[in-house]
Design a protein around this motif. Sequence first.
Motif, short mmCIF file in Angstrom:
data_model
loop_
_atom_site.label_atom_id
_atom_site.label_comp_id
_atom_site.label_asym_id
_atom_site.label_seq_id
_atom_site.Cartn_x
_atom_site.Cartn_y
_atom_site.Cartn_z
N GLN A 60 -1.78 -12.69 7.27
CA GLN A 60 -1.36 -11.38 8.30
C GLN A 60 -2.06 -11.07 9.15
O GLN A 60 -3.72 -10.41 8.71
CB GLN A 60 -0.95 -10.69 7.18
N ARG A 61 -2.03 -12.18 10.23
CA ARG A 61 -3.15 -12.03 11.08
C ARG A 61 -3.36 -10.60 11.76
O ARG A 61 -2.41 -9.56 11.76
CB ARG A 61 -3.30 -12.62 12.66
N ARG A 66 -6.73 -3.13 11.05
CA ARG A 66 -6.37 -1.40 10.42
C ARG A 66 -6.82 -0.92 9.50
O ARG A 66 -6.59 0.17 9.34
CB ARG A 66 -4.67 -1.64 10.62
N PHE A 67 -7.20 -2.45 8.45
CA PHE A 67 -7.68 -0.71 7.27
C PHE A 67 -9.22 -0.18 7.57
O PHE A 67 -9.34 0.75 6.50
CB PHE A 67 -7.90 -1.51 5.92
N TYR A 68 -9.87 -0.78 8.28
CA TYR A 68 -11.27 -0.22 9.28
C TYR A 68 -10.74 0.33 10.51
O TYR A 68 -12.24 1.32 10.75
CB TYR A 68 -11.86 -1.75 9.44
N VAL A 69 -9.76 0.85 10.82
CA VAL A 69 -9.80 1.03 11.99
C VAL A 69 -8.55 2.02 12.20
O VAL A 69 -8.92 4.01 12.37
CB VAL A 69 -9.67 0.69 13.02
N GLU A 70 -7.86 2.35 11.70
CA GLU A 70 -6.68 3.35 11.19
C GLU A 70 -5.94 3.83 10.14
O GLU A 70 -6.37 5.19 10.45
CB GLU A 70 -5.05 2.36 11.52
N HIS A 71 -5.99 2.83 9.26
CA HIS A 71 -6.76 4.17 7.91
C HIS A 71 -7.39 4.31 7.94
O HIS A 71 -7.37 5.29 6.68
CB HIS A 71 -6.01 3.02 7.13
N THR A 98 -0.65 2.56 -2.14
CA THR A 98 0.69 3.06 -1.29
C THR A 98 0.58 2.50 0.09
O THR A 98 1.85 1.82 -0.38
CB THR A 98 0.25 4.32 -1.24
N LEU A 99 -0.46 2.19 0.06
CA LEU A 99 -0.97 1.54 1.68
C LEU A 99 0.27 0.05 1.54
O LEU A 99 0.63 -0.71 1.91
CB LEU A 99 -1.75 1.64 2.35
N SER A 100 -0.81 -1.08 0.28
CA SER A 100 -0.65 -2.38 0.64
C SER A 100 0.97 -2.67 -0.07
O SER A 100 1.40 -4.31 -0.19
CB SER A 100 -1.52 -2.83 -0.29
N ASN A 101 1.64 -1.86 -1.25
CA ASN A 101 2.44 -2.28 -1.56
C ASN A 101 3.82 -2.39 -1.02
O ASN A 101 3.28 -2.12 0.12
CB ASN A 101 2.92 -1.10 -2.75
N SER A 102 4.98 -3.40 -1.50
CA SER A 102 6.16 -3.81 -0.66
C SER A 102 6.66 -3.29 -0.21
O SER A 102 7.22 -3.22 0.89
CB SER A 102 7.23 -4.92 -1.36
N THR A 103 7.23 -1.12 -0.30
CA THR A 103 7.38 -0.59 0.68
C THR A 103 7.02 0.25 0.91
O THR A 103 6.62 1.61 1.77
CB THR A 103 8.35 0.26 -0.88
N ALA A 105 3.13 1.06 4.19
CA ALA A 105 3.30 1.11 5.28
C ALA A 105 2.48 0.06 5.72
O ALA A 105 3.09 -0.25 6.91
CB ALA A 105 1.96 2.65 5.83
N ASP A 106 1.50 -0.68 5.19
CA ASP A 106 0.97 -1.76 5.64
C ASP A 106 1.09 -2.94 4.65
O ASP A 106 0.31 -3.54 3.89
CB ASP A 106 -0.22 -1.47 6.04
N PRO A 107 2.06 -3.55 4.26
CA PRO A 107 2.00 -4.00 2.54
C PRO A 107 1.47 -5.70 3.06
O PRO A 107 1.17 -6.24 3.73
CB PRO A 107 3.53 -4.64 3.09
N LEU A 108 0.29 -5.93 2.01
CA LEU A 108 0.37 -7.25 1.67
C LEU A 108 1.51 -7.91 1.19
O LEU A 108 2.43 -7.84 0.93
CB LEU A 108 -0.52 -7.56 0.76
N ASP A 109 1.56 -8.94 2.20
CA ASP A 109 2.84 -10.23 2.02
C ASP A 109 2.14 -11.17 0.50
O ASP A 109 1.59 -12.62 0.42
CB ASP A 109 2.45 -11.61 3.51
#
Length: 302
Positions: A60-61, A66-71, A98-103, A105-109
Amino acid sequence: MQDLTGLSGPVTGLVAEGGGMKCAYGAGVLDAFLDDGLQFPYCIGVSAGSANVASYLGGQRGRNIRFYVEHTQERDYFGAGPFVKTGNMFNLRYIYGTLSNSTGADPLDFARVMKNPARFRIVATDAETGRPHYFEKSEMAQDDYRAIMASCALPALCRPVRIGSRSYYDGGVSDAIPVRRALTDGCEKVVVLLSKPRSFVMQPQNHHFAYSRACRRYPRVVQALERRHIMYRQQQKLLFALEKEGRAFLFTPAADAQMSTYSMDPEANRRLYEQGLADYRARRGELLAFLETPVPGRDRLS
């Protein structure tokens, strides 16, 4: 570029140090690895370094930055508000739930992380013993990233994370640069992403009253924090010795880089990320030579 995951010869591992927002540097290096299709058969990460590696293994390039700048600009990410509500200055359940789950805003694959042939270990500190614990990626499940939360649970700033019958704190308390673990697990060479400059000298821990009070139920963690600077200096000594032997390749931020573990400044964090990208480009040839050079004492890296 090389994919090292299928090699049967000497293993080259990837080690990612923690360091909060300082790990934006490593996020840049990892995205450059993805650009070149560089994969490792073994990866081990600490704290934010483990979260960076998870996105890297998921292919996930751009996710990490995003976790250092946006979130970081979201009110539930960090600060007094989350601390009052959850007991965590870094809201680990928001970041890695909340952010990383499949549902989210920014899910981990996560499916891709699991399909990746690389072995992935996540370092946490057992709250009862003060010793490192090494989670395998197989101990996580879709939308259950408590191993990463545990690895990131900074004493005094976060509550310990409960997994099974044990509680865990940040892996950097007990094994900040887990190169020795990588060697024990079979790696003969390592590529290491540090979050601090080569010249960094760790000093004894500040804020003794705060962390000793917050961790009063876990005296072994307090002891580990009080000798953390000794542990870190010993690990640096080993790392630099391995580098001289041709068995370690280090990516380190510049000594004058503006860095803070708790920086929520998106521009400063992006500059650190860009430095990681630039350092990879500048040293790409050196890294290729390192990967292709036989391990000292071995005929070849096959």
